[in-house]
Design a protein around this motif. Sequence first.
Motif, mmCIF file in Angstrom:
data_model
loop_
_atom_site.group_PDB
_atom_site.id
_atom_site.type_symbol
_atom_site.label_atom_id
_atom_site.label_comp_id
_atom_site.label_asym_id
_atom_site.label_seq_id
_atom_site.Cartn_x
_atom_site.Cartn_y
_atom_site.Cartn_z
ATOM 1 N N ARG A 100 0.840 -1.215 0.000
ATOM 2 C CA ARG A 100 0.000 0.000 0.000
ATOM 3 C C ARG A 100 0.869 1.256 0.000
ATOM 4 O O ARG A 100 0.494 2.283 -0.550
ATOM 5 C CB ARG A 100 -0.941 0.005 1.205
ATOM 6 N N HIS A 101 2.036 1.160 0.647
ATOM 7 C CA HIS A 101 2.942 2.309 0.704
ATOM 8 C C HIS A 101 3.736 2.442 -0.585
ATOM 9 O O HIS A 101 3.888 3.552 -1.116
ATOM 10 C CB HIS A 101 3.889 2.171 1.898
ATOM 11 N N VAL A 104 1.858 4.203 -3.316
ATOM 12 C CA VAL A 104 1.753 5.654 -3.165
ATOM 13 C C VAL A 104 3.049 6.329 -3.596
ATOM 14 O O VAL A 104 3.038 7.325 -4.331
ATOM 15 C CB VAL A 104 1.394 6.032 -1.710
ATOM 16 N N SER A 236 0.032 7.155 2.959
ATOM 17 C CA SER A 236 -0.293 5.778 2.564
ATOM 18 C C SER A 236 -1.028 5.043 3.680
ATOM 19 O O SER A 236 -1.889 4.200 3.413
ATOM 20 C CB SER A 236 0.976 5.019 2.158
ATOM 21 N N SER A 242 -5.770 4.952 -2.793
ATOM 22 C CA SER A 242 -6.202 3.553 -2.776
ATOM 23 C C SER A 242 -7.670 3.486 -3.173
ATOM 24 O O SER A 242 -8.316 4.517 -3.431
ATOM 25 C CB SER A 242 -6.013 2.955 -1.382
#
Length: 528
Positions: A100-101, A104, A236, A242
Amino acid sequence: MTKKRFYITTPIYYPSGNAHIGHAYCTTICDIFARYKRERHFEVYFLTGTDEHGLKIEKNAKAAGKSPKEYVDEIVAKFKTLWDVMQISNDDFIRTTDERHIHVVQSVFSDFIKNDDVYLGQYEGWYCTPCESFWTDTQVGEEHLCPDCGRPVQKEMEDCYFFKTKKYLPELQTFFEKEGSIYPVSRKHEMENNFIKPGLEDLCVSRTSFSWGVPILENEKHVAYVWLDALFNYLSALGYRSSNETLYKKFWEDEESEIIHVIGADITRFHTIYWPEFLSALKLRLPDKVFVHGLLMMKDGKMSKSKGNVVSPFPLIEKYGVDALRYYFAREIIFGQDGQFTPEQFIERINMDLANNYGNLVSRTLSMIIKYFDGIIPEYKEGINDNDKIIEDLAKETKVSFENKMDDLHITEAYIDVMNLLNVANKYIEDNAPWALAKDETKIENLKSVMAHLAYVISISTAMLKPILVTKADKVFDYLSLNETERDYNNVFDTKVLANKKVSKGEVLFPRLNNDDVEFVKSLMTNK
């Protein structure tokens, strides 16, 4: 204007070696602040995590015979264990190796390229591997030492992307001009004098000399510079870019949320100069406050395994309880300044404040209520005598000052006020001599008033201490027979709540410590 909700972040820690009390300090103070805000019924999102990319990690992993991911996985588990033991109430734990990070970081870097915020060039200058920082000739001086950590720097030359810092200088200056945006103010002046006024240089934001980092999609031989990568954890973690941006919209976009970054002094430059510029380039809101705390030092400087002055929190907690260490952090070290840990100070602070001032007051008061009134707390009445009025007024003043100081992150000063109230309450016992009042039937109303006032001070002090005393505060509320509703912060200051409650007396809250305890803490200061 009071905000509806708070987004509170700590630095994300570089995972190396065993976690020590220096690591626990900042996160614990942020946890106290987050718990305080929740006690006041504000919505809070509290973030911490680990910064896992960079040359330093790559080198350490190789030396350990492991892949970088294997290396960081083992150490991150130790940090999570420490947070559990310290009873840190974080809502999320972000890792810069999380998908997820990474998404970003790659996405925003693509925007920087598309919007002409970065350009390809070649970096030639001085690099500090432990700090992951680039420095100029002037900054490293003739001895070529890192201005932050004092270690030797090395000359680097490599292809990289540069971020156009001057392009967003107006937005940065507006951020610096905003009152309260950077605290302490001395840190703001330091950044202005050392970096902004001399003229910002464009920032190297990618590396090609190693591979352990977030690959740049448009040019995969480049990885994002760790201090661009790491900063975006704050977004993030909220789901920015997202499929579900609910938290991002609530805690970042919405102006009703206050964004507070709490950081160490050694990373001030990245958070107060480059982070506002990155956000400005993306046309995103800037944080409301960057609060720079000091370092927890030993007598011989920063904690270091090589110096043999590292103190593990685990044996301290096992022997003295988590509340004692949490209180020491909050009270002994003024938040925002450097502090020093010594075994003598640790023992003295616990004895003076928790054993003598707070614990002794609770024990004496409950014993007297049991002895004189069969454990039933008399009704609280104001203005019976001058001594009562002193403590009545101080209780009201302390609530106001405590909340004002906590709201401004002046956490140490807030708890000094609470301890002052407890100190006055102990003196109030001596001034009123309840044992003498109990012998005179004509003084029964005075005795009732003294017991009611003491019980009230204990209950409100416990409410204010509760963000620190995560195990003992509720025990005291149990002794006072307060149910969940009655011990709520918004209700406990009602002077009628305690009337006719039956008290009980349990274990000693904080046993008094002695020289053997000093020697025990000294024995923990090893290079294990």
